[in-house]
Enzyme design. Sequence first.
Site, PDB file in Angstrom:
ATOM      1  N   HIS A  47       0.648   5.715  -0.901  1.00 24.04           N
ATOM      2  CA  HIS A  47       0.003   6.851  -1.163  1.00 24.04           C
ATOM      3  C   HIS A  47       0.647   7.770  -2.291  1.00 24.04           C
ATOM      4  O   HIS A  47       0.851   8.966  -2.225  1.00 24.04           O
ATOM      5  CB  HIS A  47       0.021   7.761   0.109  1.00 24.04           C
ATOM      6  CG  HIS A  47      -0.735   7.364   1.236  1.00 24.04           C
ATOM      7  ND1 HIS A  47      -1.030   7.639   2.548  1.00 24.04           N
ATOM      8  CD2 HIS A  47      -1.927   6.349   1.082  1.00 24.04           C
ATOM      9  CE1 HIS A  47      -1.553   6.786   3.215  1.00 24.04           C
ATOM     10  NE2 HIS A  47      -2.225   5.935   2.350  1.00 24.04           N
ATOM     11  N   TYR A  52       7.708 -12.856 -22.465  1.00 27.26           N
ATOM     12  CA  TYR A  52       8.732 -11.988 -22.357  1.00 27.26           C
ATOM     13  C   TYR A  52       9.465 -12.403 -21.107  1.00 27.26           C
ATOM     14  O   TYR A  52       9.194 -12.869 -20.065  1.00 27.26           O
ATOM     15  CB  TYR A  52       8.026 -10.705 -22.069  1.00 27.26           C
ATOM     16  CG  TYR A  52       8.944  -9.587 -21.659  1.00 27.26           C
ATOM     17  CD1 TYR A  52       9.635  -8.773 -22.505  1.00 27.26           C
ATOM     18  CD2 TYR A  52       9.194  -9.263 -20.345  1.00 27.26           C
ATOM     19  CE1 TYR A  52      10.416  -7.518 -22.261  1.00 27.26           C
ATOM     20  CE2 TYR A  52       9.880  -8.235 -19.927  1.00 27.26           C
ATOM     21  CZ  TYR A  52      10.608  -7.430 -20.909  1.00 27.26           C
ATOM     22  OH  TYR A  52      11.518  -6.290 -20.597  1.00 27.26           O
ATOM     23  N   HIS A  99      -8.280   7.176  -0.940  1.00 26.40           N
ATOM     24  CA  HIS A  99      -7.250   6.473  -0.127  1.00 26.40           C
ATOM     25  C   HIS A  99      -6.041   6.579  -0.756  1.00 26.40           C
ATOM     26  O   HIS A  99      -4.881   7.151  -0.521  1.00 26.40           O
ATOM     27  CB  HIS A  99      -7.909   5.247   0.485  1.00 26.40           C
ATOM     28  CG  HIS A  99      -6.904   4.633   1.601  1.00 26.40           C
ATOM     29  ND1 HIS A  99      -7.245   3.596   2.450  1.00 26.40           N
ATOM     30  CD2 HIS A  99      -5.515   4.874   1.790  1.00 26.40           C
ATOM     31  CE1 HIS A  99      -6.091   3.383   3.155  1.00 26.40           C
ATOM     32  NE2 HIS A  99      -5.256   4.294   3.049  1.00 26.40           N
ATOM     33  N   ASP A 152       0.591  -4.718 -20.942  1.00 29.61           N
ATOM     34  CA  ASP A 152       1.431  -5.805 -20.463  1.00 29.61           C
ATOM     35  C   ASP A 152       1.051  -6.309 -18.929  1.00 29.61           C
ATOM     36  O   ASP A 152       1.137  -7.349 -18.669  1.00 29.61           O
ATOM     37  CB  ASP A 152       2.895  -5.313 -20.590  1.00 29.61           C
ATOM     38  CG  ASP A 152       3.237  -5.248 -22.107  1.00 29.61           C
ATOM     39  OD1 ASP A 152       2.773  -5.757 -22.912  1.00 29.61           O
ATOM     40  OD2 ASP A 152       4.320  -4.452 -22.497  1.00 29.61           O
ATOM     41  N   HIS A 194       0.853  -1.025   0.091  1.00 31.54           N
ATOM     42  CA  HIS A 194      -0.100   0.002   0.146  1.00 31.54           C
ATOM     43  C   HIS A 194       0.785   1.164  -0.131  1.00 31.54           C
ATOM     44  O   HIS A 194       1.844   1.298   0.599  1.00 31.54           O
ATOM     45  CB  HIS A 194      -0.953  -0.045   1.116  1.00 31.54           C
ATOM     46  CG  HIS A 194      -1.638   1.383   1.451  1.00 31.54           C
ATOM     47  ND1 HIS A 194      -2.493   1.913   0.512  1.00 31.54           N
ATOM     48  CD2 HIS A 194      -1.571   2.129   2.500  1.00 31.54           C
ATOM     49  CE1 HIS A 194      -3.014   2.987   0.905  1.00 31.54           C
ATOM     50  NE2 HIS A 194      -2.566   3.164   2.124  1.00 31.54           N
TER      51      HIS A 194
END
Length: 236
Positions: free
Chosen positions: A113, A230, A176, A136, A111
């Site tokens: 910001h 790839y 958020h 991709d 997580h």
Amino acid sequence: MINIADFTNEQQLAIAQTRERVAALHAELPRWELVVWTAGNVSERVPGLDLFVIKPSGVSYDELAADSMVVCTLDGEKINDGTSDALSPSSDTAAHAYVYRHMAEVGGVVHTHSTYATAWAARGEAIPCVLTMMADEFGGPIPVGPFAIIGDDSIGRGIVETLEGSRSPAVLMQNHGPFTIGTDARAAVKAAVMVEEVARTIHIARQLGDPLPIEQRHIDSLYDRYQNVYGQHDSQ
């Protein structure tokens, strides 16, 4: 409360190695300018155990080390590990725990910001798939999850519900910021870096005009090639 001594030597080694990886990966977040101050977190599932390792709450990135990483059960309960006993786990622990309980394929959660991705989240707007690099990595748009308050598993529920049926390893939780998932924490960190990159690029493109859409058949082809052809693969 569960104690580290309850586990075998082999299991304790797996926990220690996971803590080392998670501590090291946290350095990638400020390096790629995805976080400020103590915001953001990385977690990883401990292989073979119903445990995960996550950043402690409110600790500066330059103070993080393997022995400060917090070990939790998949219910978000902290275990006594003998080194981080005085530290509380991240305020996002319940969200990470919910993801691990409901998405068995997920081995890492991140997580941040990061500025541009969070700006899209503040508008409650999905990031459209208008770049081949995005096709991709994400296989389509980056979706928006519902508004949810930190503190319980509401954010985790929103992540799981939004990503069900999606190829995207990222979700923008409304008002958020981005959460990303991966087979391990490194993959989730990569997804977090790529979310910010495409969020910034597409924002700039929109200042110049309307970005050109990519046909779904091309998105599917690009995603399949990148995910399966790839890069380097083990030879049989």
